[in-house]
Design a protein around this motif. Structure first.
Motif, PDB file in Angstrom:
ATOM      1  N   ASN A   8      41.803  39.754  38.915  1.00 28.51           N
ATOM      2  CA  ASN A   8      41.885  41.172  38.573  1.00 28.51           C
ATOM      3  C   ASN A   8      42.670  41.528  37.261  1.00 28.51           C
ATOM      4  O   ASN A   8      42.533  42.465  36.518  1.00 28.51           O
ATOM      5  CB  ASN A   8      42.464  41.906  40.026  1.00 28.51           C
ATOM      6  CG  ASN A   8      41.470  41.988  40.952  1.00 28.51           C
ATOM      7  OD1 ASN A   8      40.260  42.081  40.705  1.00 28.51           O
ATOM      8  ND2 ASN A   8      41.954  42.036  42.054  1.00 28.51           N
ATOM      9  N   ARG A   9      43.794  40.700  37.316  1.00 32.32           N
ATOM     10  CA  ARG A   9      44.557  41.169  36.024  1.00 32.32           C
ATOM     11  C   ARG A   9      44.041  40.783  34.744  1.00 32.32           C
ATOM     12  O   ARG A   9      43.813  41.415  33.757  1.00 32.32           O
ATOM     13  CB  ARG A   9      45.986  40.057  36.153  1.00 32.32           C
ATOM     14  CG  ARG A   9      46.942  40.542  34.925  1.00 32.32           C
ATOM     15  CD  ARG A   9      48.209  39.548  35.377  1.00 32.32           C
ATOM     16  NE  ARG A   9      48.893  39.804  36.466  1.00 32.32           N
ATOM     17  CZ  ARG A   9      48.951  38.805  37.294  1.00 32.32           C
ATOM     18  NH1 ARG A   9      48.656  37.538  37.119  1.00 32.32           N
ATOM     19  NH2 ARG A   9      49.703  38.851  38.481  1.00 32.32           N
TER      20      ARG A   9
ATOM     21  N   ASN B 147      40.668  41.140  34.530  1.00 29.74           N
ATOM     22  CA  ASN B 147      39.789  42.289  34.360  1.00 29.74           C
ATOM     23  C   ASN B 147      40.796  43.336  33.723  1.00 29.74           C
ATOM     24  O   ASN B 147      39.950  44.301  32.748  1.00 29.74           O
ATOM     25  CB  ASN B 147      39.205  42.631  35.620  1.00 29.74           C
ATOM     26  CG  ASN B 147      38.153  41.593  36.451  1.00 29.74           C
ATOM     27  OD1 ASN B 147      37.843  40.792  35.293  1.00 29.74           O
ATOM     28  ND2 ASN B 147      37.941  41.555  37.317  1.00 29.74           N
ATOM     29  N   ARG B 148      41.899  43.652  34.172  1.00 28.25           N
ATOM     30  CA  ARG B 148      42.362  45.085  33.727  1.00 28.25           C
ATOM     31  C   ARG B 148      42.689  44.537  32.257  1.00 28.25           C
ATOM     32  O   ARG B 148      42.829  45.775  31.375  1.00 28.25           O
ATOM     33  CB  ARG B 148      43.554  45.127  34.407  1.00 28.25           C
ATOM     34  CG  ARG B 148      43.716  45.542  35.830  1.00 28.25           C
ATOM     35  CD  ARG B 148      44.980  46.123  36.497  1.00 28.25           C
ATOM     36  NE  ARG B 148      45.713  44.892  36.650  1.00 28.25           N
ATOM     37  CZ  ARG B 148      45.924  44.307  37.778  1.00 28.25           C
ATOM     38  NH1 ARG B 148      44.994  44.631  38.684  1.00 28.25           N
ATOM     39  NH2 ARG B 148      46.607  43.207  37.806  1.00 28.25           N
ATOM     40  N   ARG B 149      42.950  43.487  31.942  1.00 30.87           N
ATOM     41  CA  ARG B 149      43.372  43.226  30.256  1.00 30.87           C
ATOM     42  C   ARG B 149      42.258  43.706  29.457  1.00 30.87           C
ATOM     43  O   ARG B 149      42.316  43.988  28.397  1.00 30.87           O
ATOM     44  CB  ARG B 149      43.857  41.806  30.124  1.00 30.87           C
ATOM     45  CG  ARG B 149      45.137  41.428  30.418  1.00 30.87           C
ATOM     46  CD  ARG B 149      45.702  40.248  29.976  1.00 30.87           C
ATOM     47  NE  ARG B 149      45.069  39.169  30.441  1.00 30.87           N
ATOM     48  CZ  ARG B 149      45.475  38.102  31.409  1.00 30.87           C
ATOM     49  NH1 ARG B 149      46.638  38.529  31.901  1.00 30.87           N
ATOM     50  NH2 ARG B 149      44.750  37.206  31.662  1.00 30.87           N
TER      51      ARG B 149
ATOM     52  N   TYR C 215      34.193  47.607  35.177  1.00 32.91           N
ATOM     53  CA  TYR C 215      35.307  47.189  36.205  1.00 32.91           C
ATOM     54  C   TYR C 215      34.483  46.366  37.324  1.00 32.91           C
ATOM     55  O   TYR C 215      34.741  45.468  37.932  1.00 32.91           O
ATOM     56  CB  TYR C 215      36.360  48.016  36.537  1.00 32.91           C
ATOM     57  CG  TYR C 215      37.367  47.627  37.586  1.00 32.91           C
ATOM     58  CD1 TYR C 215      38.175  46.496  37.220  1.00 32.91           C
ATOM     59  CD2 TYR C 215      37.363  47.782  38.997  1.00 32.91           C
ATOM     60  CE1 TYR C 215      39.254  45.982  37.809  1.00 32.91           C
ATOM     61  CE2 TYR C 215      38.251  47.173  39.752  1.00 32.91           C
ATOM     62  CZ  TYR C 215      39.047  46.315  39.341  1.00 32.91           C
ATOM     63  OH  TYR C 215      40.020  45.706  40.117  1.00 32.91           O
TER      64      TYR C 215
END
Length: 411
Positions: free
Chosen positions: A5-6, A8-10, A92
């Motif tokens: 998830n991190r 993906n956020r980046r 996302y």
């Protein structure tokens, strides 16, 4: 899970950074013209074409007592904001959907970069908050319910709203709805789903009939004058009637049908070179799309899929835009619709985990990993091509067209 998830956020932060770069490079944004005049169209003048958004603006302005001259800014910010958040959310969700499959995840990231670095997002800043932006957004909502097989009536509502926003919807984005029905009916199921087939007929009939009515029969109710409409338009765009007087013939033609502009122009003789240059310039992307669907078709055929020919025909849904190229010279808008359709159906079919499409994605990514330099160059080329303009697609193509006419001795 948290690490993924991190990651993906980046990646989403990277996409936001790309958008900021485009926003800064395109500032000040084009915000006005005919696109803003249409915001003054309202059903208070009768059941007229292109008045759905103006009617919503009218209701919001009345209920919340917001002066009309501010509503265009509220509309513009809301439109671009919803489009942007929707695109980021879809990216996302797709990355979450692909967890555990790095090949598919790389595919989604590559596609997202093509969309945001290329014309997918930044085109809308070339004509800020163009009403066309709502057509693909609402269409995708209809597509989602069709493919889910629940509340399919929403696809009918989506179609009706889109035609009310702009009658040309039937040529530009209606193909997304139809492609979803065709996939659901003939490819996703082994047996015919009569309910889905009936809904396809209903949606197609409603869209077609409403288009014909709006294009050829709708007009302002008796007693409404051009002066009345122009005065309201002047309030919406916060200008004097004299400053927007150049739009009066078009308003008369569309809403009063008293001999003004009809919106239909036979322009193919004047712009054939522009189209030829466009096809040549976009040939690398056309080739990639052709290659991708060739993979899909071959896989479906080898798996014995009864209707495998549809995998070859679905990407040809863009031919519905052909009449627009003949009737009017807003080629940037039509080309964006073509781009969006091809992009969307590839993305959607991958989200559905269609076995034939998934195999084509693996074949494509194998080529990408083997020819990284070429695909990085292709990505850079998409970014250089940049946003589509309303008429001449993009500055690079426009300059090459001008040069072509000179070489042909026209100038």
């Amino acid at each position: 899970m948290k690490e993924i998830n991190r990651e993906n956020r980046r990646f989403l932060i990277v996409l936001i950074g790309i958008m900021l770069i485009w926003a800064l490079s395109l500032y000040p944004f084009k915000f006005g013209g005919w696109n803003q005049i249409m915001l003054a169209f309202s059903y208070r003048f009768g059941f007229i074409q292109r008045a759905f958004i103006g009617s919503v603006i009218d209701v919001v302005s009345t209920v919340f007592r917001i002066p009309l001259k501010y509503m265009r800014y509220l509309y513009g910010i809301s439109t671009v904001g919803i489009f942007t958040l929707g695109a980021l959310l879809i990216v996302y969700k797709a990355l979450i959907h692909a967890e555990g499959d790095n090949t598919v995840k790389c595919f989604y990231k590559g596609m997202a970069l093509v969309f945001f670095m290329g014309p997918g997002w930044c085109t809308n800043y070339n004509n800020f908050a163009l009403t066309d932006m709502w057509l693909p957004m609402i269409s995708l909502i209809g597509v989602w319910f069709i493919l889910k097989g629940k509340h399919v009536w929403i696809s009918l509502a989506a179609t009706v709203i889109c035609v009310l926003i702009h009658p040309a919807y039937v040529f530009l984005y209606f193909n997304l709805i139809l492609a979803a029905f065709i996939y659901k009916e003939f490819l996703a199921n082994d047996r015919t789903d009569k309910k889905s087939l009936i809904w396809l007929a209903i949606v197609f009939a409603f869209g077609s009939v409403l288009f014909i009515y709006m294009m050829f029969f709708s007009h302002a109710r008796e007693g409404v004058t051009a002066d009345e409409i122009m005065q309201r338009a002047a309030i919406v765009v916060d200008k004097s009637v004299e400053e927007i007087s150049n739009h009066e013939p078009t308003v008369r033609g569309y809403l009063l049908r008293d001999g003004g502009e009809s919106g239909v122009q036979l322009v193919i003789n004047s712009y054939w070179l522009l189209l030829a240059v466009s096809v040549i310039m976009f040939m690398p992307f056309i080739f990639e799309i052709f290659k991708y669907w060739k993979y899909v078709y071959k896989e479906a055929k080898s798996n014995g899929i009864k209707n495998h020919i549809l995998y070859a025909l679905l990407p040809m849904g863009v031919v519905t835009a052909a009449p627009m190229y003949i009737m009017h010279n807003d080629y940037g808008r039509w080309t964006y619709a073509v781009f969006f359709y091809e992009f969307a159906i590839i993305w959607i079919f991958n989200l559905l985990k269609d076995a034939n499409v998934k195999k084509a994605t693996y074949d494509l990514m194998e080529r990408v990993f083997s020819h990284k330099a070429y695909y990085l160059l292709l990505l850079f080329y998409a970014a250089v091509s940049g946003p589509f303009q309303q008429n001449l697609i993009n500055p690079m193509i426009s300059k090459l067209e001008t040069l072509g006419w000179k070489l042909l001795g026209v100038y």
